[in-house]
Design a protein around this motif. Structure first.
Motif, short mmCIF file in Angstrom:
data_model
loop_
_atom_site.label_atom_id
_atom_site.label_comp_id
_atom_site.label_asym_id
_atom_site.label_seq_id
_atom_site.Cartn_x
_atom_site.Cartn_y
_atom_site.Cartn_z
N ARG A 159 17.59 -13.48 -14.53
CA ARG A 159 18.31 -12.27 -14.94
C ARG A 159 17.35 -11.20 -15.43
O ARG A 159 17.46 -10.03 -15.09
CB ARG A 159 19.33 -12.60 -16.04
N PHE A 181 8.13 -18.92 -11.16
CA PHE A 181 8.84 -17.98 -12.03
C PHE A 181 8.85 -16.58 -11.45
O PHE A 181 7.80 -15.96 -11.29
CB PHE A 181 8.18 -17.98 -13.42
N VAL A 218 29.23 -27.81 -14.24
CA VAL A 218 28.48 -26.69 -14.83
C VAL A 218 27.93 -25.78 -13.73
O VAL A 218 28.25 -24.60 -13.64
CB VAL A 218 27.33 -27.21 -15.72
N VAL A 219 27.09 -26.35 -12.87
CA VAL A 219 26.43 -25.61 -11.78
C VAL A 219 25.83 -24.29 -12.27
O VAL A 219 26.26 -23.21 -11.89
CB VAL A 219 27.37 -25.37 -10.58
N GLU A 220 24.86 -24.40 -13.13
CA GLU A 220 24.14 -23.20 -13.60
C GLU A 220 22.66 -23.38 -13.33
O GLU A 220 22.07 -24.41 -13.69
CB GLU A 220 24.38 -22.99 -15.09
N ARG A 221 22.08 -22.41 -12.67
CA ARG A 221 20.65 -22.48 -12.38
C ARG A 221 19.85 -22.51 -13.68
O ARG A 221 20.09 -21.73 -14.58
CB ARG A 221 20.20 -21.28 -11.53
N ILE A 222 18.90 -23.46 -13.74
CA ILE A 222 18.18 -23.67 -14.99
C ILE A 222 17.29 -22.47 -15.31
O ILE A 222 17.07 -22.14 -16.46
CB ILE A 222 17.39 -24.99 -14.90
N LEU A 223 16.81 -21.79 -14.27
CA LEU A 223 15.98 -20.62 -14.53
C LEU A 223 16.79 -19.33 -14.53
O LEU A 223 16.25 -18.24 -14.40
CB LEU A 223 14.87 -20.52 -13.47
N SER A 224 18.13 -19.46 -14.72
CA SER A 224 18.98 -18.27 -14.60
C SER A 224 18.63 -17.23 -15.65
O SER A 224 18.69 -16.02 -15.38
CB SER A 224 20.45 -18.65 -14.69
N ALA A 225 18.24 -17.66 -16.86
CA ALA A 225 17.89 -16.69 -17.90
C ALA A 225 16.67 -15.88 -17.46
O ALA A 225 16.64 -14.65 -17.56
CB ALA A 225 17.62 -17.41 -19.22
N PHE A 243 17.59 -26.13 -8.22
CA PHE A 243 17.17 -26.51 -9.58
C PHE A 243 18.27 -26.06 -10.53
O PHE A 243 18.24 -24.95 -11.03
CB PHE A 243 15.83 -25.85 -9.92
N TYR A 244 19.25 -26.92 -10.74
CA TYR A 244 20.36 -26.52 -11.59
C TYR A 244 21.01 -27.71 -12.31
O TYR A 244 20.79 -28.87 -11.96
CB TYR A 244 21.40 -25.73 -10.80
N VAL A 245 21.77 -27.36 -13.34
CA VAL A 245 22.58 -28.36 -14.04
C VAL A 245 23.90 -28.45 -13.28
O VAL A 245 24.61 -27.47 -13.15
CB VAL A 245 22.86 -27.95 -15.51
N GLU A 246 24.19 -29.64 -12.76
CA GLU A 246 25.39 -29.80 -11.93
C GLU A 246 26.62 -30.05 -12.80
O GLU A 246 27.67 -29.47 -12.59
CB GLU A 246 25.19 -30.97 -10.98
#
Lengths: 113, 219
Positions: free
Chosen positions: B18, B130, B8-15, A105-108
């Protein structure tokens, strides 16, 4: 309800990266969503349309790249994609396995102007 | 206008993740075992916690974070049982997130707690998505809800550590097939044991308490 904070997260990530790149607007956002992640494309799109007016992402197109579930059987190590939610290994008949794919689940990437 | 693609490749639930990691480190620093309790509304989470506090309260220092869309009623009941409790009202939100738990931890006497229960918002869908910083996830499914729920709400059962089939005192009045329920849970998640129990009659409670004692000791 669930997709609202999630869509805010997508928007935050996209805008941060667009600003860093000095973009004047975001045209496309590519998302990768595993089938086990539990998020609904239409619902993300719905909140996206509500949240984006007046932001760098106004009018941007969301692309959803779906990833199928892939498991490695705990008993025999065979890798397989389960049918529906029946997690029976087609090789040895054991149930379940380590999840190799499906929880993504990520922005690629984003496309900007 | 030039158009370009930026990886980008950033996990959407990264905030969220953390903050959950911060919560986990903080709880572990205090030697606290944290159990996230999830179920639909009315499956008996609060009743189970009250029975658990009665049974273990003398031997284990318990704390509770209560998550509900609104009201203080559950926190009041837990407070009457004599353990520290914080109520989180999500104001319409369908699950707890790590930031809410982070705020709740501020209001708890962490040095006095060994076992912390987080009673999540009653919902079989969102809470599973979550991370809060917990050590264990427990799903409750009450007998009146029907044994077919693991297939309808797989996200809740796929990755939990334990499944409790609650309100077993209602078995004689319901068409709940416990063997079929076990089979469905196992098909998704063979590592989670299924314990049938009734917090009301006490039937099966000992197996749950045993699991909890092992969880606290195993920390």
């Amino acid at each position: 309800m669930h997709e609202l904070p999630v869509t805010e997260g997508i928007l935050r990530i996209a805008i941060e990266h667009a600003q860093k790149a000095g973009a004047s607007r975001i045209t496309d956002i590519h998302l990768v969503i595993g089938d086990l992640a539990g998020f609904v494309d239409d619902s993300i799109q719905f909140y996206f349309d509500i949240l984006t007016p007046g932001t760098l992402a106004e009018g941007a197109k969301l692309h959803f790249h779906r990833v199928a579930t892939r498991l490695r059987c705990w008993e025999c190590g065979h890798e397989f994609s389960p049918q529906e939610r029946d997690w029976t290994c087609p090789q040895c008949g054991a149930t379940g396995g380590e999840v190799l794919a499906g929880k993504e689940f990520y922005v690629e990437s984003i496309e900007i102007e | 206008m030039e158009r370009k693609q930026i990886p980008v490749v950033e996990r959407i639930l990264s905030a969220n993740d953390r903050v959950a990691a911060d919560n986990r480190a903080r709880l572990q620093g205090h030697g606290i075992t944290t159990v996230n309790i999830m179920s639909s509304p009315g499956a008996g989470k609060t009743t189970l916690l009250l029975a658990t506090i009665r049974a273990l309260g003398g031997t284990c220092r318990i704390g509770v974070i209560e998550g509900d869309v609104a009201s203080q009623v559950d926190a009041d009941k837990i407070a009457q049982a004599g353990v520290p409790v914080v109520q989180i009202n999500t104001g319409g939100g369908c699950h707890l997130d790590a930031t809410m738990v982070q705020q709740a931890l501020e209001a708890l006497p962490l040095d006095e707690i060994q076992l912390l229960f987080i009673e999540n918002v009653g919902n079989l869908i969102c809470p599973a998505g979550f991370d809060l910083g917990q050590d264990y996830n427990v799903a409750l499914l009450s007998v009146p809800e029907g044994h077919d729920k693991p297939y309808k709400y797989p996200g809740m059962f796929e990755f939990v550590d334990l499944v409790l089939a609650t309100k077993t005192d209602l078995m004689p009045y319901m068409d709940f097939d416990l063997a079929e329920f076990r089979r469905l849970v196992q098909g998704l998640n063979p590592r989670a044991p299924v314990i049938p129990l009734s917090a009301r009659t006490g039937e099966g409670m000992e197996a749950w308490l045993e699991w909890l004692r092992a969880a606290v000791k195993g920390k």
